[in-house]
Design an enzyme around this catalytic site. Structure first.
Site, PDB file in Angstrom:
ATOM      1  N   LEU A   7       1.124   0.671  -3.169  1.00 48.22           N
ATOM      2  CA  LEU A   7       1.088  -0.635  -2.497  1.00 48.22           C
ATOM      3  C   LEU A   7       0.830  -0.442  -1.013  1.00 48.22           C
ATOM      4  CD1 LEU A   7       4.137  -2.448  -4.191  1.00 48.22           C
ATOM      5  CD2 LEU A   7       1.858  -1.965  -5.101  1.00 48.22           C
ATOM      6  N   ALA A   8      -0.319  -0.918  -0.566  1.00 51.29           N
ATOM      7  CA  ALA A   8      -0.705  -0.682   0.837  1.00 51.29           C
ATOM      8  C   ALA A   8      -1.338  -1.919   1.459  1.00 51.29           C
ATOM      9  CB  ALA A   8      -1.677   0.495   0.899  1.00 51.29           C
ATOM     10  N   ALA A   9      -0.953  -3.101   0.945  1.00 49.23           N
ATOM     11  CA  ALA A   9      -1.614  -4.325   1.414  1.00 49.23           C
ATOM     12  C   ALA A   9      -0.829  -5.065   2.486  1.00 49.23           C
ATOM     13  CB  ALA A   9      -1.856  -5.256   0.225  1.00 49.23           C
ATOM     14  N   ARG A  14       6.731  -5.426  11.299  1.00 50.00           N
ATOM     15  CA  ARG A  14       7.803  -4.799  12.092  1.00 50.00           C
ATOM     16  C   ARG A  14       7.318  -3.589  12.901  1.00 50.00           C
ATOM     17  NH1 ARG A  14      11.619  -4.648   6.811  1.00 50.00           N
ATOM     18  NH2 ARG A  14       9.557  -4.729   5.863  1.00 50.00           N
ATOM     19  N   ASN A 170      17.193   1.179  -3.393  1.00 46.72           N
ATOM     20  CA  ASN A 170      15.927   1.295  -4.112  1.00 46.72           C
ATOM     21  C   ASN A 170      14.915   2.023  -3.228  1.00 46.72           C
ATOM     22  OD1 ASN A 170      13.542   0.815  -5.536  1.00 46.72           O
ATOM     23  ND2 ASN A 170      13.330  -1.271  -4.719  1.00 46.72           N
ATOM     24  N   LYS A 347     -16.445  24.548  28.220  1.00 51.20           N
ATOM     25  CA  LYS A 347     -16.839  23.482  27.303  1.00 51.20           C
ATOM     26  C   LYS A 347     -18.125  23.898  26.587  1.00 51.20           C
ATOM     27  CE  LYS A 347     -19.744  20.595  28.043  1.00 51.20           C
ATOM     28  NZ  LYS A 347     -20.886  19.714  27.923  1.00 51.20           N
ATOM     29  N   ASN A 373     -18.985  39.648  33.460  1.00 55.13           N
ATOM     30  CA  ASN A 373     -17.842  39.295  34.298  1.00 55.13           C
ATOM     31  C   ASN A 373     -18.201  38.071  35.126  1.00 55.13           C
ATOM     32  OD1 ASN A 373     -15.082  40.256  35.215  1.00 55.13           O
ATOM     33  ND2 ASN A 373     -16.141  39.780  37.130  1.00 55.13           N
ATOM     34  N   ALA A 376     -14.596  35.026  40.273  1.00 57.61           N
ATOM     35  CA  ALA A 376     -13.691  33.928  40.597  1.00 57.61           C
ATOM     36  C   ALA A 376     -14.460  32.757  41.201  1.00 57.61           C
ATOM     37  CB  ALA A 376     -12.650  34.413  41.586  1.00 57.61           C
ATOM     38  N   ASN A 382     -23.959  21.968  35.277  1.00 56.91           N
ATOM     39  CA  ASN A 382     -24.696  21.701  34.031  1.00 56.91           C
ATOM     40  C   ASN A 382     -25.190  20.273  33.939  1.00 56.91           C
ATOM     41  OD1 ASN A 382     -22.056  20.768  33.808  1.00 56.91           O
ATOM     42  ND2 ASN A 382     -22.083  20.918  31.573  1.00 56.91           N
TER      43      ASN A 382
HETATM   44  C1  UD1 Z   1      10.805  -2.652  -0.433  1.00 58.41           C
HETATM   45  C2  UD1 Z   1      11.652  -3.068  -1.625  1.00 58.41           C
HETATM   46  C3  UD1 Z   1      13.091  -2.624  -1.389  1.00 58.41           C
HETATM   47  C4  UD1 Z   1      13.138  -1.129  -1.182  1.00 58.41           C
HETATM   48  C5  UD1 Z   1      12.197  -0.702  -0.053  1.00 58.41           C
HETATM   49  C6  UD1 Z   1      12.085   0.810  -0.040  1.00 58.41           C
HETATM   50  C7  UD1 Z   1      10.677  -5.118  -2.518  1.00 58.41           C
HETATM   51  C8  UD1 Z   1      10.793  -6.584  -2.616  1.00 58.41           C
HETATM   52  N1  UD1 Z   1      11.590  -4.495  -1.798  1.00 58.41           N
HETATM   53  O1  UD1 Z   1      11.284  -3.369   0.699  1.00 58.41           O
HETATM   54  O2  UD1 Z   1      13.901  -2.967  -2.515  1.00 58.41           O
HETATM   55  O3  UD1 Z   1      14.465  -0.708  -0.902  1.00 58.41           O
HETATM   56  O4  UD1 Z   1      10.882  -1.247  -0.251  1.00 58.41           O
HETATM   57  O5  UD1 Z   1      11.358   1.291   1.059  1.00 58.41           O
HETATM   58  O6  UD1 Z   1       9.786  -4.539  -3.116  1.00 58.41           O
HETATM   59  N2  UD1 Z   1       3.082  -4.575   0.183  1.00 58.41           N
HETATM   60  C9  UD1 Z   1       1.923  -5.022  -0.414  1.00 58.41           C
HETATM   61  N3  UD1 Z   1       1.729  -6.371  -0.535  1.00 58.41           N
HETATM   62  C10 UD1 Z   1       2.632  -7.268  -0.094  1.00 58.41           C
HETATM   63  C11 UD1 Z   1       3.818  -6.807   0.503  1.00 58.41           C
HETATM   64  C12 UD1 Z   1       4.020  -5.439   0.622  1.00 58.41           C
HETATM   65  O7  UD1 Z   1       1.068  -4.226  -0.813  1.00 58.41           O
HETATM   66  O8  UD1 Z   1       2.379  -8.468  -0.263  1.00 58.41           O
HETATM   67  C13 UD1 Z   1       3.264  -3.114   0.353  1.00 58.41           C
HETATM   68  C14 UD1 Z   1       3.460  -2.720   1.813  1.00 58.41           C
HETATM   69  O9  UD1 Z   1       2.209  -2.415   2.410  1.00 58.41           O
HETATM   70  C15 UD1 Z   1       4.380  -1.521   1.690  1.00 58.41           C
HETATM   71  C16 UD1 Z   1       5.134  -1.738   0.392  1.00 58.41           C
HETATM   72  O10 UD1 Z   1       4.446  -2.732  -0.316  1.00 58.41           O
HETATM   73  O11 UD1 Z   1       3.653  -0.310   1.609  1.00 58.41           O
HETATM   74  C17 UD1 Z   1       6.585  -2.183   0.613  1.00 58.41           C
HETATM   75  O12 UD1 Z   1       6.602  -3.387   1.369  1.00 58.41           O
HETATM   76  P1  UD1 Z   1       7.673  -3.650   2.503  1.00 58.41           P
HETATM   77  O13 UD1 Z   1       7.431  -4.990   3.057  1.00 58.41           O
HETATM   78  O14 UD1 Z   1       7.735  -2.517   3.417  1.00 58.41           O
HETATM   79  O15 UD1 Z   1       9.008  -3.700   1.619  1.00 58.41           O
HETATM   80  P2  UD1 Z   1      10.491  -3.436   2.113  1.00 58.41           P
HETATM   81  O16 UD1 Z   1      10.988  -4.624   2.833  1.00 58.41           O
HETATM   82  O17 UD1 Z   1      10.588  -2.134   2.786  1.00 58.41           O
HETATM   83 CA    CA Z   2       9.137  -0.718   3.520  1.00 62.25          CA
END
Ligand code: UD1
Ligand code: CA
Length: 449
Positions: A7-9, A14, A170, A347, A373, A376, A382
């Site tokens: 999950l990277a969306a 923060r 979690n 460089k 050599n 100094a 250049n």
């Molecule tokens: C989440 C967990 C929490 C856990 C913690 C561990 C949930 C609801 N909570 O909280 O229980 O203890 O991770 O680190 O899952 N992301 C998406 N799409 C979205 C939102 C988030 O891809 O719509 C991805 C973010 O990019 C991130 C990951 O999900 O990589 C976690 O999201 P984040 O908002 O950081 O969750 P936490 O509040 O840390």
């Molecule tokens: Ca997180």
């Protein structure tokens, strides 16, 4: 069958940064790459990364991984909503889905393998990774019986004061039976403090939910802000140093030095205090680095010493001594036994064996032969204001102190240049070149006269 989804969306609000959260780096590697690397050895049938916020940059950052498929989540409405995007993608998939948050960079591959094999042997609907954390604030709390059967996960912001006292957290790493999860995903609501669809809410709707507690709780550190990023950096630095010390690298005052994930060391390397290795480096046997040096994207062969210096994008061969106070910029190549001394900048130049630039010089865009050599204060001019030009100096030549070599310039072999000369014309082999006015000495002269 195994599919992995990272999950990277998310927006990473923060983090207060223009860089997407999963592209923040620790020890020179993005959080996303760290998570991808922690899955090595799993041999998945599908590898999916869910992207949304700043998706273009994220895709580009791992475009070299041709095995990864990207799934778009738009808008970003929570971790459960992110996984819902997989429903059409994994339509006919019948196997396990490993879900990892993209911001949990310190997981080891053995921990993930353990989770997967326990999940399979216990035939669970979902197995989740947990840890007992001394300061669990911000993490979802896992409510489980003594056998590890999970009742539910409650997010920190939705917990009562009493529920917050539960320190079983979690980690954000889950193994699901995809078919079971798929049915549950559609029923998730966003009735919570953040009005988001939580993946964690799926747990209470699955029959067999099991939690596995990690033995080393530092592995599950999540990164939401710069403070947590810096904590993970510290933990990773410590891990890297410990690893390399076990491989025979000697650190003097280890806590003052940092190394990148992509630095490799030979035997008997010594790293003195306040020395930093960034990017990709290969450090040969018996190198002595520091104190107080920065080395980046550089290859050092054996027995190189670098003292109070900066070396970037360079290749340095055996027995070269650099410093104190040298600056080797990109494209510097030094062959065996060269010596670069104080206040010397080099460089994009090749220096052949046993060549010395010992004091106060600028050497740019040069091809310098063996055993030259450089006196100094020798400067290669250049740059003519619009273009860079090359200086070539043949073997066994010597430049006098304070010479200026105006490029383009070709200086032959065994040439001597007189001190203080400004050289603008090529010099053939076996010559002496001097360019300066004759000295006038007026005898018995006084300013009082
Ligand atoms: C989440 C967990 C929490 C856990 C913690 C561990 C949930 C609801 N909570 O909280 O229980 O203890 O991770 O680190 O899952 N992301 C998406 N799409 C979205 C939102 C988030 O891809 O719509 C991805 C973010 O990019 C991130 C990951 O999900 O990589 C976690 O999201 P984040 O908002 O950081 O969750 P936490 O509040 O840390
Ligand atoms: Ca997180």
């Amino acid at each position: 069958m195994l599919a992995i989804a990272i999950l990277a969306a998310g927006k990473g609000t923060r983090m207060h940064s223009d860089i997407p959260k999963v592209l923040q780096k620790i020890a020179g590697t993005t959080l996303l790459e760290m998570v991808i690397n922690s899955c090595r050895g799993l041999r998945p049938d599908r590898s999916l990364v869910i992207v949304g916020h700043q998706s273009k940059q994220i895709k580009e950052s791992i475009s070299y991984r041709k095995d990864i498929e990207f799934v778009t989540q738009e808008p970003q409405n929570g971790t459960g909503h992110a996984v819902q995007q997989l429903i059409p993608i994994l339509k006919d998939f019948d196997g396990d889905l490993l879900v990892l948050n993209g911001d949990v960079p310190l997981l080891s591959s053995s921990t993930i393998l353990e989770l997967l094999s326990s999940h399979r042997s216990r035939k669970a609907d979902v197995s989740i990774l947990t840890a007992r954390l001394p300061a669990p604030d911000g993490y979802g709390r896992v409510f489980s019986d003594n056998e590890g059967n999970v009742d539910r996960i409650i997010e920190d912001r939705d917990c009562t004061e009493e529920e917050k006292k539960n320190d079983l957290t979690n980690a954000g790493v889950y193994c699901f039976k995809w078919k079971r999860l798929k049915d549950v995903l559609q029923k998730l609501s966003s009735n919570n403090a953040q009005n988001e669809v939580y993946l964690t809410d799926s747990i209470q709707n699955l029959c067999t939910a099991i939690q596995i507690e990690v033995s080393d709780s530092t592995e599950v550190n999540g990164v939401n802000d710069k403070q947590q990023l810096s904590k993970c950096e510290d933990l990773l630095q410590e891990r890297l140093r410990t690893y390399w010390m076990k491989q025979g690298v000697k650190f003097i005052s280890p806590n003052t030095s940092t190394i990148s994930n992509k630095t490799r060391f030979g035997k008997d390397v010594t790293i003195e205090p306040a020395t930093h290795l960034r990017g990709e480096n290969i450090i040969g046997d018996n190198c002595h680095l520091g104190p107080s040096s920065l080395i980046e994207n550089t290859e050092l062969k054996a027995n190189v010493s670098i003292l109070y210096s900066v070396v970037k994008d360079s290749i340095i061969h055996e027995n070269v001594q650099i410093g104190p106070f040298s600056h080797l910029r990109p494209g510097t190549k030094l062959k065996n036994d060269c010596k670069i001394g104080n206040f010397v900048e080099i460089k994009k130049s090749n220096l052949d064996e046993s060549t010395k630039v010992n004091h106060l010089s600028y050497i740019g865009d040069c091809e310098i032969g063996k055993a030259v050599n450089i006196g100094a204060g020798t400067i290669t001019a250049n740059f003519d204001g619009s273009n860079k030009h090359q200086t070539i100096i043949g073997k066994n030549s010597k430049t006098g102190a304070n010479s200026v070599l105006v490029a383009p310039l070709n200086v032959g072999d065994r040439v001597t240049i007189g001190a203080g000369s400004t050289i603008t014309q090529d010099i053939p082999n076996d010559s002496l070149a001097i360019e300066r006015s004759n000295q006038v000495t007026k005898k018995k002269w006084s300013s009082e006269d």
